[in-house]
Design an enzyme around this catalytic site. Structure first.
Site, PDB file in Angstrom:
ATOM      1  N   GLY A  15      -5.456  11.691   7.801  1.00  0.00           N
ATOM      2  CA  GLY A  15      -4.206  12.230   8.322  1.00  0.00           C
ATOM      3  C   GLY A  15      -4.170  13.738   8.217  1.00  0.00           C
ATOM      4  O   GLY A  15      -5.206  14.395   8.056  1.00  0.00           O
ATOM      5  N   LYS A  21      -0.034  10.963  -0.735  1.00  0.00           N
ATOM      6  CA  LYS A  21      -0.571  10.236  -1.883  1.00  0.00           C
ATOM      7  C   LYS A  21      -0.072  10.849  -3.190  1.00  0.00           C
ATOM      8  O   LYS A  21       0.249  10.137  -4.136  1.00  0.00           O
ATOM      9  CB  LYS A  21      -2.089  10.270  -1.826  1.00  0.00           C
ATOM     10  N   ASN A  29      -3.088   6.515   8.519  1.00  0.00           N
ATOM     11  CA  ASN A  29      -2.836   7.003   9.879  1.00  0.00           C
ATOM     12  C   ASN A  29      -3.689   6.286  10.916  1.00  0.00           C
ATOM     13  O   ASN A  29      -4.860   6.022  10.688  1.00  0.00           O
ATOM     14  CB  ASN A  29      -3.126   8.507   9.947  1.00  0.00           C
ATOM     15  N   GLU A  79       2.225   6.311  10.847  1.00  0.00           N
ATOM     16  CA  GLU A  79       1.738   6.306   9.468  1.00  0.00           C
ATOM     17  C   GLU A  79       2.310   5.119   8.725  1.00  0.00           C
ATOM     18  O   GLU A  79       3.527   4.956   8.647  1.00  0.00           O
ATOM     19  CB  GLU A  79       2.172   7.592   8.762  1.00  0.00           C
ATOM     20  N   TYR A  91     -10.141   4.300   4.290  1.00  0.00           N
ATOM     21  CA  TYR A  91     -10.467   5.051   5.513  1.00  0.00           C
ATOM     22  C   TYR A  91     -11.596   4.333   6.245  1.00  0.00           C
ATOM     23  O   TYR A  91     -12.527   3.838   5.613  1.00  0.00           O
ATOM     24  CB  TYR A  91     -10.925   6.474   5.162  1.00  0.00           C
ATOM     25  N   ARG A 104      15.725   3.353  10.560  1.00  0.00           N
ATOM     26  CA  ARG A 104      16.536   4.558  10.805  1.00  0.00           C
ATOM     27  C   ARG A 104      15.732   5.587  11.598  1.00  0.00           C
ATOM     28  O   ARG A 104      14.506   5.529  11.621  1.00  0.00           O
ATOM     29  CB  ARG A 104      16.982   5.178   9.469  1.00  0.00           C
TER      30      ARG A 104
HETATM   31  P1  ADP Z   1      -3.943  11.191   4.850  1.00  0.00           P
HETATM   32  O1  ADP Z   1      -3.286  12.526   5.107  1.00  0.00           O
HETATM   33  O2  ADP Z   1      -5.439  11.232   5.038  1.00  0.00           O
HETATM   34  O3  ADP Z   1      -3.305  10.079   5.632  1.00  0.00           O
HETATM   35  P2  ADP Z   1      -2.523  10.176   2.495  1.00  0.00           P
HETATM   36  O4  ADP Z   1      -2.226  11.009   1.281  1.00  0.00           O
HETATM   37  O5  ADP Z   1      -1.382   9.815   3.398  1.00  0.00           O
HETATM   38  O6  ADP Z   1      -3.709  10.903   3.279  1.00  0.00           O
HETATM   39  O7  ADP Z   1      -3.248   8.848   1.992  1.00  0.00           O
HETATM   40  C1  ADP Z   1      -3.544   7.830   2.929  1.00  0.00           C
HETATM   41  C2  ADP Z   1      -4.763   7.014   2.553  1.00  0.00           C
HETATM   42  O8  ADP Z   1      -4.578   6.389   1.264  1.00  0.00           O
HETATM   43  C3  ADP Z   1      -4.950   5.839   3.505  1.00  0.00           C
HETATM   44  O9  ADP Z   1      -5.718   6.236   4.645  1.00  0.00           O
HETATM   45  C4  ADP Z   1      -5.684   4.808   2.652  1.00  0.00           C
HETATM   46  O10 ADP Z   1      -7.076   4.962   2.753  1.00  0.00           O
HETATM   47  C5  ADP Z   1      -5.224   5.130   1.231  1.00  0.00           C
HETATM   48  N1  ADP Z   1      -4.246   4.178   0.669  1.00  0.00           N
HETATM   49  C6  ADP Z   1      -4.339   3.656  -0.597  1.00  0.00           C
HETATM   50  N2  ADP Z   1      -3.304   2.836  -0.852  1.00  0.00           N
HETATM   51  C7  ADP Z   1      -2.528   2.810   0.264  1.00  0.00           C
HETATM   52  C8  ADP Z   1      -1.296   2.119   0.612  1.00  0.00           C
HETATM   53  N3  ADP Z   1      -0.694   1.300  -0.273  1.00  0.00           N
HETATM   54  N4  ADP Z   1      -0.784   2.325   1.848  1.00  0.00           N
HETATM   55  C9  ADP Z   1      -1.392   3.156   2.717  1.00  0.00           C
HETATM   56  N5  ADP Z   1      -2.540   3.837   2.457  1.00  0.00           N
HETATM   57  C10 ADP Z   1      -3.118   3.674   1.245  1.00  0.00           C
HETATM   58 MG    MG Z   2      -1.176   9.769   5.668  1.00  0.00          MG
END
Ligand code: ADP
Ligand code: MG
Length: 166
Positions: A15, A21, A29, A79, A91, A104
């Site tokens: 993303g 996170k 994403n 997302e 990923y 919402r």
């Molecule tokens: P990004 O900006 O790459 O999307 P995020 O901080 O949003 O990073 O973290 C998303 C990634 O975290 C997901 O692509 C997935 O690999 C991992 N992940 C781990 N646990 C979850 C969860 N419960 N829901 C969604 N993604 C998760």
């Molecule tokens: Mg994300």
């Protein structure tokens, strides 16, 4: 919204790195190919539904459909936060989701605390609503048992055909 429930699947891509996170709310994403297929009546905002990673279990999810800052807010992003604690990031895996209801519209928050509180209240609402029999039924839909593995993802055209079957 006439298009709900809406089924779709696609590869989990990196993303925008907005640190979801770090807030304890990672969001997986979808690539543009999935976002571009969204029906026109699906507006931006927060949705709830079911999700599964690869051939794994089906979990509750909340999804944000918003404007993607990477494309100067001219393109949508999708997302998904899965309500499950995974051992590892996923990923490159195939994420299958069904959006079943709308919570919402998008809002902007003045503080991080207000944003986190709003997301937590969305999660609570999703947890309760998904227990309704009409929503529980979708958790067991064949769509999830036919989820392809990441080693053999379906080509986009096939995915679209499957989705149109719903
Ligand atoms: P990004 O900006 O790459 O999307 P995020 O901080 O949003 O990073 O973290 C998303 C990634 O975290 C997901 O692509 C997935 O690999 C991992 N992940 C781990 N646990 C979850 C969860 N419960 N829901 C969604 N993604 C998760
Ligand atoms: Mg994300």
């Amino acid at each position: 919204m006439k298009s709900l429930p809406y089924f779709c699947r696609g590869e989990v891509i990196r993303g925008f790195g907005r640190g979801s996170k770090e807030l304890g709310i990672p969001t997986a994403n979808f690539p543009d190919s999935v976002v571009d297929n969204l029906p026109a009546d699906i507006s931006t905002g927060i949705y709830y539904g079911w999700a599964c990673v690869g051939n794994g279990d089906v979990h509750k999810m909340v999804m944000s459909i918003g404007w993607n800052p990477y494309y100067k807010n001219t393109k949508k992003s999708m997302e998904t936060h899965v309500l499950h604690t995974f051992k590892e990031d996923f990923y490159g895996e195939i994420l299958s989701v069904v959006m079943v209801g709308y919570i919402r519209p998008e809002r902007s928050y003045t503080t991080l605390e207000a944003l986190i509180a709003a997301i937590n209240s969305d999660i609570e609402e999703a947890k309760v609503k998904l227990e309704l029999p009409e929503h529980l039924k979708l958790r067991d839909d064949n769509f999830f048992t036919s989820a392809p593995s990441s080693s053999s993802p379906l080509p986009t055209t096939t995915v679209t055909t499957i989705m149109n079957g719903h």
